[in-house]
Write a protein that holds these residues in place. Structure first.
Motif, PDB file in Angstrom:
ATOM      1  N   PHE A  78       0.833  -1.204   0.000  1.00  0.00           N
ATOM      2  CA  PHE A  78       0.000   0.000   0.000  1.00  0.00           C
ATOM      3  C   PHE A  78       0.864   1.249   0.000  1.00  0.00           C
ATOM      4  N   ASP A  79       1.845   1.294   0.884  1.00  0.00           N
ATOM      5  CA  ASP A  79       2.692   2.480   0.966  1.00  0.00           C
ATOM      6  C   ASP A  79       3.516   2.670  -0.301  1.00  0.00           C
ATOM      7  N   ALA A  80       3.922   1.582  -0.940  1.00  0.00           N
ATOM      8  CA  ALA A  80       4.658   1.707  -2.198  1.00  0.00           C
ATOM      9  C   ALA A  80       3.784   2.368  -3.264  1.00  0.00           C
ATOM     10  N   ALA A  81       2.523   1.983  -3.316  1.00  0.00           N
ATOM     11  CA  ALA A  81       1.594   2.611  -4.261  1.00  0.00           C
ATOM     12  C   ALA A  81       1.373   4.081  -3.912  1.00  0.00           C
ATOM     13  N   LEU A  82       1.285   4.385  -2.620  1.00  0.00           N
ATOM     14  CA  LEU A  82       1.099   5.759  -2.186  1.00  0.00           C
ATOM     15  C   LEU A  82       2.317   6.610  -2.546  1.00  0.00           C
ATOM     16  N   ILE A  83       3.500   6.077  -2.355  1.00  0.00           N
ATOM     17  CA  ILE A  83       4.713   6.809  -2.723  1.00  0.00           C
ATOM     18  C   ILE A  83       4.714   7.113  -4.213  1.00  0.00           C
ATOM     19  N   ARG A  84       4.351   6.138  -5.027  1.00  0.00           N
ATOM     20  CA  ARG A  84       4.346   6.355  -6.483  1.00  0.00           C
ATOM     21  C   ARG A  84       3.394   7.486  -6.854  1.00  0.00           C
ATOM     22  N   LYS A  85       2.229   7.516  -6.234  1.00  0.00           N
ATOM     23  CA  LYS A  85       1.274   8.584  -6.532  1.00  0.00           C
ATOM     24  C   LYS A  85       1.797   9.924  -6.053  1.00  0.00           C
ATOM     25  N   LEU A  86       2.322   9.960  -4.857  1.00  0.00           N
ATOM     26  CA  LEU A  86       2.836  11.217  -4.329  1.00  0.00           C
ATOM     27  C   LEU A  86       4.004  11.733  -5.164  1.00  0.00           C
ATOM     28  N   GLU A  87       4.836  10.839  -5.644  1.00  0.00           N
ATOM     29  CA  GLU A  87       5.950  11.262  -6.502  1.00  0.00           C
ATOM     30  C   GLU A  87       5.447  12.033  -7.719  1.00  0.00           C
ATOM     31  N   LYS A  88       4.333  11.611  -8.277  1.00  0.00           N
ATOM     32  CA  LYS A  88       3.776  12.274  -9.458  1.00  0.00           C
ATOM     33  C   LYS A  88       3.294  13.688  -9.122  1.00  0.00           C
ATOM     34  N   LEU A  89       2.871  13.888  -7.887  1.00  0.00           N
ATOM     35  CA  LEU A  89       2.381  15.200  -7.477  1.00  0.00           C
ATOM     36  C   LEU A  89       3.499  16.110  -6.974  1.00  0.00           C
ATOM     37  N   THR A  90       4.684  15.578  -6.785  1.00  0.00           N
ATOM     38  CA  THR A  90       5.894  16.303  -6.351  1.00  0.00           C
ATOM     39  C   THR A  90       5.615  17.270  -5.189  1.00  0.00           C
ATOM     40  N   PRO A  91       5.141  16.751  -4.067  1.00  0.00           N
ATOM     41  CA  PRO A  91       4.829  17.659  -2.952  1.00  0.00           C
ATOM     42  C   PRO A  91       6.072  18.151  -2.226  1.00  0.00           C
ATOM     43  N   ASP A  92       6.027  19.401  -1.809  1.00  0.00           N
ATOM     44  CA  ASP A  92       7.015  19.929  -0.875  1.00  0.00           C
ATOM     45  C   ASP A  92       6.625  19.600   0.555  1.00  0.00           C
ATOM     46  N   LEU A  93       5.324  19.344   0.766  1.00  0.00           N
ATOM     47  CA  LEU A  93       4.811  19.031   2.092  1.00  0.00           C
ATOM     48  C   LEU A  93       3.652  18.056   1.958  1.00  0.00           C
ATOM     49  N   VAL A  94       3.680  16.991   2.764  1.00  0.00           N
ATOM     50  CA  VAL A  94       2.564  16.049   2.849  1.00  0.00           C
ATOM     51  C   VAL A  94       1.942  16.220   4.233  1.00  0.00           C
ATOM     52  N   VAL A  95       0.650  16.531   4.241  1.00  0.00           N
ATOM     53  CA  VAL A  95      -0.069  16.840   5.470  1.00  0.00           C
ATOM     54  C   VAL A  95      -1.033  15.701   5.778  1.00  0.00           C
ATOM     55  N   LEU A  96      -0.854  15.061   6.916  1.00  0.00           N
ATOM     56  CA  LEU A  96      -1.787  14.031   7.369  1.00  0.00           C
ATOM     57  C   LEU A  96      -2.880  14.710   8.175  1.00  0.00           C
ATOM     58  N   ALA A  97      -4.117  14.600   7.688  1.00  0.00           N
ATOM     59  CA  ALA A  97      -5.249  15.269   8.338  1.00  0.00           C
ATOM     60  C   ALA A  97      -6.334  14.233   8.592  1.00  0.00           C
ATOM     61  N   GLY A  98      -6.137  13.448   9.641  1.00  0.00           N
ATOM     62  CA  GLY A  98      -7.057  12.353   9.911  1.00  0.00           C
ATOM     63  C   GLY A  98      -6.837  11.186   8.969  1.00  0.00           C
ATOM     64  N   PHE A  99      -5.594  10.926   8.610  1.00  0.00           N
ATOM     65  CA  PHE A  99      -5.250   9.785   7.752  1.00  0.00           C
ATOM     66  C   PHE A  99      -4.991   8.595   8.664  1.00  0.00           C
ATOM     67  N   MET A 100      -5.938   7.659   8.687  1.00  0.00           N
ATOM     68  CA  MET A 100      -5.932   6.596   9.683  1.00  0.00           C
ATOM     69  C   MET A 100      -5.177   5.367   9.182  1.00  0.00           C
ATOM     70  N   TYR A 126      -1.009  10.016  25.456  1.00  0.00           N
ATOM     71  CA  TYR A 126      -2.091   9.415  24.677  1.00  0.00           C
ATOM     72  C   TYR A 126      -1.779   9.295  23.189  1.00  0.00           C
ATOM     73  N   GLN A 127      -0.690   8.632  22.905  1.00  0.00           N
ATOM     74  CA  GLN A 127      -0.447   8.241  21.515  1.00  0.00           C
ATOM     75  C   GLN A 127      -1.497   7.224  21.108  1.00  0.00           C
ATOM     76  N   GLY A 128      -1.819   7.182  19.820  1.00  0.00           N
ATOM     77  CA  GLY A 128      -2.798   6.224  19.348  1.00  0.00           C
ATOM     78  C   GLY A 128      -4.209   6.777  19.377  1.00  0.00           C
ATOM     79  N   LEU A 129      -5.185   5.905  19.647  1.00  0.00           N
ATOM     80  CA  LEU A 129      -6.600   6.223  19.477  1.00  0.00           C
ATOM     81  C   LEU A 129      -7.294   6.551  20.803  1.00  0.00           C
ATOM     82  N   LYS A 130      -8.558   7.008  20.697  1.00  0.00           N
ATOM     83  CA  LYS A 130      -9.448   7.273  21.840  1.00  0.00           C
ATOM     84  C   LYS A 130      -8.805   8.206  22.853  1.00  0.00           C
ATOM     85  N   THR A 131      -8.187   9.256  22.354  1.00  0.00           N
ATOM     86  CA  THR A 131      -7.425  10.150  23.226  1.00  0.00           C
ATOM     87  C   THR A 131      -8.311  10.917  24.192  1.00  0.00           C
ATOM     88  N   HIS A 132      -9.490  11.342  23.752  1.00  0.00           N
ATOM     89  CA  HIS A 132     -10.357  12.149  24.623  1.00  0.00           C
ATOM     90  C   HIS A 132     -10.883  11.314  25.787  1.00  0.00           C
TER      91      HIS A 132
END
Length: 227
Positions: A78-100, A126-132
């Protein structure tokens, strides 16, 4: 300041990864509409085809993509496929916003210094889930959110900034979570802006640099920022 080429400003390219409704994504999209915004969101991706945040991006005219994790045998493929896609978009910054998704070390190392995450707790608590719920169970009087560079340790990368909220006597995990999320919607766009302006970097020893100097302590935005 953003880099320039022959006097023409070059805006850093931002890709946002989501898994859900995308409320932090919306805050980033709204922030990016400012005339003086120093970056450009060039893509929004998800591991879930039904993620509501994809519609938010499409309404804003931002390219979207889906890499469905259920179609891959393991995290590595999965991550290999994600890297390939991100490479095409040439990001200077990748922002994880609720990426589970727990990212592999290969992906984290590939984007070292260009990968940030927001986590709903005052890390290292509280690393991980159910932090609240965990904060309430522990009897904490203060809770909050943290933005950090991503490293191989889950929710353990160098912390850039945090925002605190008080825990109220009658709080539930839902009410506490709503107040934390409101802080996230302010904090994350500020940090992304600072990164695009070149004010925040990850140093060679995994230290956070602000305006080229190691920060002496974790940045905590004052309460009046949120008024």
């Amino acid at each position: 300041m953003t880099p320039s080429d022959g006097g023409k400003s070059i805006q850093p390219r931002i890709v946002v990864l989501i898994s859900g409704s995308g409320t932090n994504l919306q805050a980033l999209i709204d922030s990016a509409t400012a005339a003086d915004y120093p970056g450009r969101i060039v893509g929004v991706g998800s591991n879930r085809p039904d993620a509501g945040g994809l519609e938010r991006a499409q309404r804003a005219g931002i390219e979207t993509f889906v890499i469905d994790h259920t179609q891959y045998d393991n995290r590595e493929s999965f991550d290999a496929a994600l890297i390939r896609k991100l490479e095409k978009l040439t990001p200077d910054l990748v922002v994880l916003a609720g990426f589970m998704r727990i990212l592999t070390d290969d992906l984290v190392r590939y984007f070292r210094g260009r990968l940030i995450n927001i986590h709903p707790s005052i890390l290292p608590n509280y690393q991980g889930l159910k932090t609240h719920a965990r904060a309430l169970e522990a009897g904490d009087t203060v809770h909050g959110t943290s933005v950090h560079f991503v490293t191989e340790e889950l929710d353990g990368g160098p912390i850039i900034a945090q925002a605190e909220v008080p825990v109220l006597e009658n709080d539930t995990d839902q009410t506490l979570g709503a107040r934390v999320q409101a802080r996230e919607h302010v904090l994350y766009p500020i940090i992304v802006r600072w990164f695009c302006e070149g004010r925040i970097n990850l140093g060679p020893d995994d230290e956070v640099l602000f305006d080229g100097e190691p920060i002496p302590a974790i940045l905590t935005l004052p309460a009046d920022v949120y008024q």
